[in-house]
Write an enzyme that holds these catalytic residues in place. Structure first.
Site, PDB file in Angstrom:
ATOM      1  N   ASN A 101       0.830  -1.206   0.000  1.00 20.40           N
ATOM      2  CA  ASN A 101       0.000   0.000   0.000  1.00 20.40           C
ATOM      3  C   ASN A 101       0.866   1.258   0.000  1.00 20.40           C
ATOM      4  O   ASN A 101       1.967   1.270   0.549  1.00 20.40           O
ATOM      5  CB  ASN A 101      -0.929   0.003   1.233  1.00 20.40           C
ATOM      6  N   HIS A 118       5.765  -0.475  -2.809  1.00 18.95           N
ATOM      7  CA  HIS A 118       5.260   0.236  -3.983  1.00 18.95           C
ATOM      8  C   HIS A 118       5.290   1.741  -3.815  1.00 18.95           C
ATOM      9  O   HIS A 118       4.615   2.463  -4.544  1.00 18.95           O
ATOM     10  CB  HIS A 118       3.831  -0.240  -4.324  1.00 18.95           C
ATOM     11  N   CYS A 126      11.362  13.304  -8.834  1.00 25.56           N
ATOM     12  CA  CYS A 126      11.570  13.706 -10.229  1.00 25.56           C
ATOM     13  C   CYS A 126      11.567  12.467 -11.123  1.00 25.56           C
ATOM     14  O   CYS A 126      12.231  11.471 -10.824  1.00 25.56           O
ATOM     15  CB  CYS A 126      12.920  14.427 -10.368  1.00 25.56           C
ATOM     16  N   CYS A 146      11.440  19.632 -11.907  1.00 27.58           N
ATOM     17  CA  CYS A 146      12.640  19.598 -11.066  1.00 27.58           C
ATOM     18  C   CYS A 146      13.679  20.553 -11.656  1.00 27.58           C
ATOM     19  O   CYS A 146      13.585  20.904 -12.854  1.00 27.58           O
ATOM     20  CB  CYS A 146      13.155  18.154 -11.118  1.00 27.58           C
ATOM     21  N   CYS A 148      16.382  19.829 -12.636  1.00 29.17           N
ATOM     22  CA  CYS A 148      17.088  19.153 -13.754  1.00 29.17           C
ATOM     23  C   CYS A 148      16.228  19.182 -15.014  1.00 29.17           C
ATOM     24  O   CYS A 148      16.643  18.719 -16.073  1.00 29.17           O
ATOM     25  CB  CYS A 148      17.384  17.688 -13.369  1.00 29.17           C
ATOM     26  N   THR A 186      -4.598  -9.049   0.616  1.00 29.01           N
ATOM     27  CA  THR A 186      -4.004  -8.930  -0.719  1.00 29.01           C
ATOM     28  C   THR A 186      -4.518 -10.058  -1.607  1.00 29.01           C
ATOM     29  O   THR A 186      -4.647 -11.195  -1.190  1.00 29.01           O
ATOM     30  CB  THR A 186      -2.456  -8.952  -0.675  1.00 29.01           C
ATOM     31  N   GLU A 213     -12.026 -13.256   0.762  1.00 29.06           N
ATOM     32  CA  GLU A 213     -12.048 -14.096  -0.452  1.00 29.06           C
ATOM     33  C   GLU A 213     -10.824 -15.019  -0.496  1.00 29.06           C
ATOM     34  O   GLU A 213      -9.769 -14.645   0.022  1.00 29.06           O
ATOM     35  CB  GLU A 213     -11.999 -13.189  -1.703  1.00 29.06           C
TER      36      GLU A 213
END
Ligand code: APR
Length: 245
Positions: A101, A118, A126, A146, A148, A186, A213
């Site tokens: 999450n 994740h 950036c 950014c 850059c 999950t 489930e």
């Protein structure tokens, strides 16, 4: 839950415990999952909103979608499942939270040793040089750049992108050396994260699955409970606390 009596007497305060979570652990906080009938992906095309191609094609659409999700998350609260993990982490001295999450609710619930596989929707980076922009209060609904010249985007892992390598290595290391894993909320479909419960089981850990489930992992779980995380996890805590305190 009579079935946990056999489980709890194997463990003690120094058992190495992992709490592996997916979107389902935040469902009772009112945050949509991805693949449930009312989930995120039922309304949106993931490849449009959570991919480099989608971002480069329409950055403002993607930034707005994430800003809306951030706003919903900021209005949500951690639920009994997140809070129960904090209780467990007082009982088991060596424990890690590995989450798919990006909502940051584990941290807001006071959970410790959190590995975010994740990324985190409250962080930005950036798209070119990877520089972090820790300014969660920025709405970030329109494109910023950014120094850059790169485009600034949410610091979350998009489809087709690799996971943060060190975090992933730490997660697999923990899964290969734990005594007990809870895999919570999950669908166990998105790799490499989905490999973690299988990894723990193959190395001899006792693995408890909590999900209303069945999943591709259910047949391998030592215990697979068809229940909501907010109800099942506190019950497991009471069982373990009675045995171990
Ligand atoms: N308690 C426990 N589990 C629940 C609850 C609940 N209250 N409500 C729903 N679930 C379960 C569903 O049955 C489902 O198996 O949570 C699971 C959510 O599955 P997904 O929506 O697929 O979410 P997740 O497994 O976290 O997806 C993994 O896929 O799209 C990518 O990056 C995204 O991190 C996400 C990854």
């Amino acid at each position: 839950m009579a079935e946990t009596i056999t489980a709890t007497d194997r463990f003690h305060r120094d058992s190495r415990v992992i709490f592996f979570s997916g979107a389902g652990i935040s469902a009772e906080s009112g945050i949509s999952t991805f693949r449930d009938p009312e989930g995120h992906w039922s309304k949106y095309d993931p490849m449009k909103l959570a991919s480099q191609a989608g971002f480069l094609e329409d950055p403002d659409l993607v930034l707005n979608w994430y800003a809306d999700r951030r706003r919903a998350i900021n209005q949500a609260q951690p639920n009994a499942a997140h809070r129960s993990i904090s209780d467990f982490q007082k009982l088991f001295r060596d424990s890690v939270v590995i989450t798919q999450n990006v909502d940051g609710l584990h941290e807001r619930a006071g959970n410790r040793n959190i590995l975010e596989l994740h990324g985190n929707i409250h962080r930005h980076k950036c798209n070119s040089c990877g520089k972090n922009f820790e300014s969660p209060d920025i709405e970030m609904r329109t494109l910023n750049h950014c120094e850059c010249g790169g485009k600034i985007r949410p610091d979350v892992v998009w489809f087709g992108e690799s996971l943060p390598l060190q975090t992933l290595q730490n997660a697999f290391e923990a899964a290969q050396n734990c005594d007990l894993m809870f895999t919570i909320g999950t669908s166990t479909q998105i790799y490499p994260a989905a490999q973690l419960p299988f990894e723990a089981k193959s190395r001899g850990a006792f693995v408890i699955e909590i999900n209303p489930e069945p999943t591709p992992f259910s047949a391998q779980a030592d215990i697979s409970v068809r229940d909501d995380a907010g109800s099942a996890l506190p019950k497991f805590y009471e069982e373990f606390y009675a045995q171990i305190k």
